[in-house]
Design an enzyme around this catalytic site. Structure first.
Site, PDB file in Angstrom:
ATOM      1  N   LYS A 119       4.246  -4.533  -6.280  1.00 10.10           N
ATOM      2  CA  LYS A 119       3.475  -3.426  -5.719  1.00 10.10           C
ATOM      3  C   LYS A 119       2.225  -3.156  -6.541  1.00 10.10           C
ATOM      4  O   LYS A 119       1.179  -2.823  -6.003  1.00 10.10           O
ATOM      5  CB  LYS A 119       4.338  -2.164  -5.600  1.00 10.10           C
ATOM      6  CG  LYS A 119       5.452  -2.354  -4.598  1.00 10.10           C
ATOM      7  CD  LYS A 119       6.080  -1.065  -4.148  1.00 10.10           C
ATOM      8  CE  LYS A 119       7.093  -1.368  -3.046  1.00 10.10           C
ATOM      9  NZ  LYS A 119       7.885  -0.232  -2.629  1.00 10.10           N
ATOM     10  N   LYS A 208      10.161 -10.137   2.788  1.00 10.12           N
ATOM     11  CA  LYS A 208      11.187  -9.316   3.437  1.00 10.12           C
ATOM     12  C   LYS A 208      10.581  -8.360   4.464  1.00 10.12           C
ATOM     13  O   LYS A 208       9.419  -7.941   4.337  1.00 10.12           O
ATOM     14  CB  LYS A 208      11.988  -8.539   2.383  1.00 10.12           C
ATOM     15  CG  LYS A 208      11.326  -7.286   1.869  1.00 10.12           C
ATOM     16  CD  LYS A 208      12.296  -6.453   1.045  1.00 10.12           C
ATOM     17  CE  LYS A 208      11.707  -5.062   0.835  1.00 10.12           C
ATOM     18  NZ  LYS A 208      12.537  -3.993   1.256  1.00 10.12           N
ATOM     19  N   LYS A 211       9.164  -1.490   5.372  1.00  4.71           N
ATOM     20  CA  LYS A 211       8.432  -0.400   6.000  1.00  4.71           C
ATOM     21  C   LYS A 211       7.020  -0.306   5.457  1.00  4.71           C
ATOM     22  O   LYS A 211       6.141   0.253   6.078  1.00  4.71           O
ATOM     23  CB  LYS A 211       9.021   0.992   5.739  1.00  4.71           C
ATOM     24  CG  LYS A 211      10.393   1.113   5.346  1.00  4.71           C
ATOM     25  CD  LYS A 211      10.752   2.594   5.344  1.00  4.71           C
ATOM     26  CE  LYS A 211      12.059   2.834   4.635  1.00  4.71           C
ATOM     27  NZ  LYS A 211      11.966   2.758   3.170  1.00  4.71           N
TER      28      LYS A 211
HETATM   29  P1  ADP Z   1      11.267  -0.870   2.516  1.00  2.00           P
HETATM   30  O1  ADP Z   1      10.951  -2.055   1.677  1.00  2.00           O
HETATM   31  O2  ADP Z   1      11.374  -1.212   3.940  1.00  2.00           O
HETATM   32  O3  ADP Z   1      10.344   0.293   2.225  1.00  2.00           O
HETATM   33  P2  ADP Z   1      13.206   0.489   0.999  1.00  2.00           P
HETATM   34  O4  ADP Z   1      12.655  -0.089  -0.262  1.00  2.00           O
HETATM   35  O5  ADP Z   1      12.995   1.934   1.243  1.00  2.00           O
HETATM   36  O6  ADP Z   1      12.700  -0.382   2.190  1.00  2.00           O
HETATM   37  O7  ADP Z   1      14.747   0.163   1.083  1.00  2.00           O
HETATM   38  C1  ADP Z   1      15.770   1.018   1.568  1.00  2.00           C
HETATM   39  C2  ADP Z   1      17.063   0.244   1.508  1.00  2.00           C
HETATM   40  O8  ADP Z   1      17.059  -0.779   2.518  1.00  2.00           O
HETATM   41  C3  ADP Z   1      17.276  -0.472   0.184  1.00  2.00           C
HETATM   42  O9  ADP Z   1      18.663  -0.462  -0.138  1.00  2.00           O
HETATM   43  C4  ADP Z   1      16.809  -1.849   0.470  1.00  2.00           C
HETATM   44  O10 ADP Z   1      17.413  -2.798  -0.375  1.00  2.00           O
HETATM   45  C5  ADP Z   1      17.236  -2.042   1.922  1.00  2.00           C
HETATM   46  N1  ADP Z   1      16.336  -2.992   2.566  1.00  2.00           N
HETATM   47  C6  ADP Z   1      15.004  -2.845   2.722  1.00  2.00           C
HETATM   48  N2  ADP Z   1      14.466  -3.889   3.371  1.00  2.00           N
HETATM   49  C7  ADP Z   1      15.480  -4.726   3.627  1.00  2.00           C
HETATM   50  C8  ADP Z   1      15.571  -5.976   4.280  1.00  2.00           C
HETATM   51  N3  ADP Z   1      14.498  -6.559   4.793  1.00  2.00           N
HETATM   52  N4  ADP Z   1      16.784  -6.560   4.386  1.00  2.00           N
HETATM   53  C9  ADP Z   1      17.880  -5.954   3.871  1.00  2.00           C
HETATM   54  N5  ADP Z   1      17.866  -4.767   3.250  1.00  2.00           N
HETATM   55  C10 ADP Z   1      16.703  -4.153   3.115  1.00  2.00           C
END
Ligand code: ADP
Ligand code: TRP
Length: 341
Positions: A119, A208, A211
């Protein structure tokens, strides 16, 4: 004796997507439904984490509420006395413990965190101290309640390992202060397939689904219309090998589509997957789009029925109780470091 704790949090900084749903939400909700007699379930909103990245502060309250509704629509049983929902910022001990843990955390440790490095690279000018030390706040979130199990997607594994490190470090220095969460391998065994999952972005399957993605073109949000999700799936990046089998290295796009299909088939037997062999990528994409559409329709109709009053009542009960649990851990730490007699 109090029950072992399973705990997780999902930031309310944007709409949730199917990666969040399958990676973090479903494993804990499954536990809340099936093993609620054995475990205390804490599913919280890490609202203080929200602005480690840029957010719209005017809509944050609504985003928090929307996440809580998603928890309920996904099946979290609010009437269970050992299931808790709460907002991190309503429990002051999270911030206080973070400061104490900060003082036992090395700069080098934080600098090595992959998520920070990723990031920070993107946005050099705006990298805040909050983003830098947010794994410490995450450790406090977990250690205050003595959580054994923490279902998260695999991007959070390093933070979980840091939580174990800092807990062991303080236990060594001050005696038994914290329950150390289970090692990542044990967590994987406990949650089975979903733990450590990583659904990939449809447009760029080497990264991945997230959001924080600016375009959202490769992300299936839980509030996407089935048509919008179909369009994203039908235009998903694949390859020219014309082979439908999991091969994450050479065929990340196809592997991702197969993973999504398999995950949706697991959620419920209602999601009938076309049993005949899939001929060609277009057929695979159509099968995924159909299955996702059934899932989204079903989920969104549950979301519409969620009663906000039920959520407010539960927040009040849980936040009172969680303040008590968190304060009792914090007091132990304050005494150990010499802040309380
Ligand atoms: P993002 O990267 O979408 O902002 P967060 O970091 O807020 O997501 O993650 C919230 C939860 O969802 C965490 O436990 C994270 O490991 C899980 N998570 C986020 N993206 C994925 C993904 N693509 N596949 C599986 N789990 C995910
Ligand atoms: N850091 C997690 C994320 O970005 C969210 C989170 C905050 C969390 N505190 C937590 C997850 C404690 C599990 C346990 O997704």
């Amino acid at each position: 004796m109090s029950k072992p704790v399973i705990l997780t949090g999902l930031r309310a900084n944007n709409d949730l997507h199917i990666g969040n749903y399958f990676g973090a939400l479903l494993p804990i909700i499954d536990m809340a439904q099936r093993r609620n007699k054995e475990y205390q379930i804490n599913l919280f909103i890490p609202d203080l984490h929200s602005f480690t990245a840029e957010v719209d502060h005017n809509t944050l309250q609504e985003a928090i509420m929307q996440n809580l509704r998603v928890y309920v629509a996904a099946g979290l049983p609010l009437n269970d006395p050992d299931v808790h929902i709460y907002r991190q910022s309503y429990i002051a001990a999270h911030s206080e413990l973070t400061w104490i843990l900060d003082c036992f955390t090395g700069m080098g440790e934080m600098k090595r965190m992959t998520q920070f490095k990723d990031k920070a690279k993107k946005d050099d000018d705006r990298v805040s101290v909050g983003l830098f030390n947010y794994p410490v706040l995450m450790a406090a979130d977990i250690l205050l309640y003595g959580a054994d199990y923490v279902p998260v997607g695999d991007d959070q594994t390093q933070h979980l390992e840091f939580t174990r490190d800092i807990a062991e470090r303080l236990n060594k220095k001050f005696g038994n202060l914290f329950k150390v969460p289970k090692a990542v391998q044990e967590q994987h065994k406990f949650f089975g397939k979903d733990q450590g999952l990583r659904i990939k972005d449809l447009a760029d399957p080497t990264k991945k689904m997230s959001k924080s993605d600016e375009t959202g073109k490769g992300v299936i949000f839980l509030i996407d219309t089935p048509e919008a999700s179909r369009q994203k799936i039908m235009t998903a990046t694949t390859d020219s090998l014309q082979s439908i089998k999991p091969d994450p290295v050479n065929q990340p796009g196809i592997t991702n589509l197969l993973d999504i299909l398999a995950l949706l088939a697991l959620v419920s037997s209602d999601y009938q997957i076309n049993p005949r062999p899939l001929n060609g990528y277009a057929e695979l994409k159509t099968a995924v789009a159909d299955t996702v559409a059934i899932f989204l329709n079903d989920f969104q109709s549950k979301l519409k029925e969620v009663d906000d009053n039920g959520i407010f009542n539960k927040l009040e009960i849980s936040e009172k109780l969680m303040n008590e649990q968190a304060d009792s851990t914090l007091l132990k730490v304050q005494k150990a470091v010499g802040l309380r007699p």
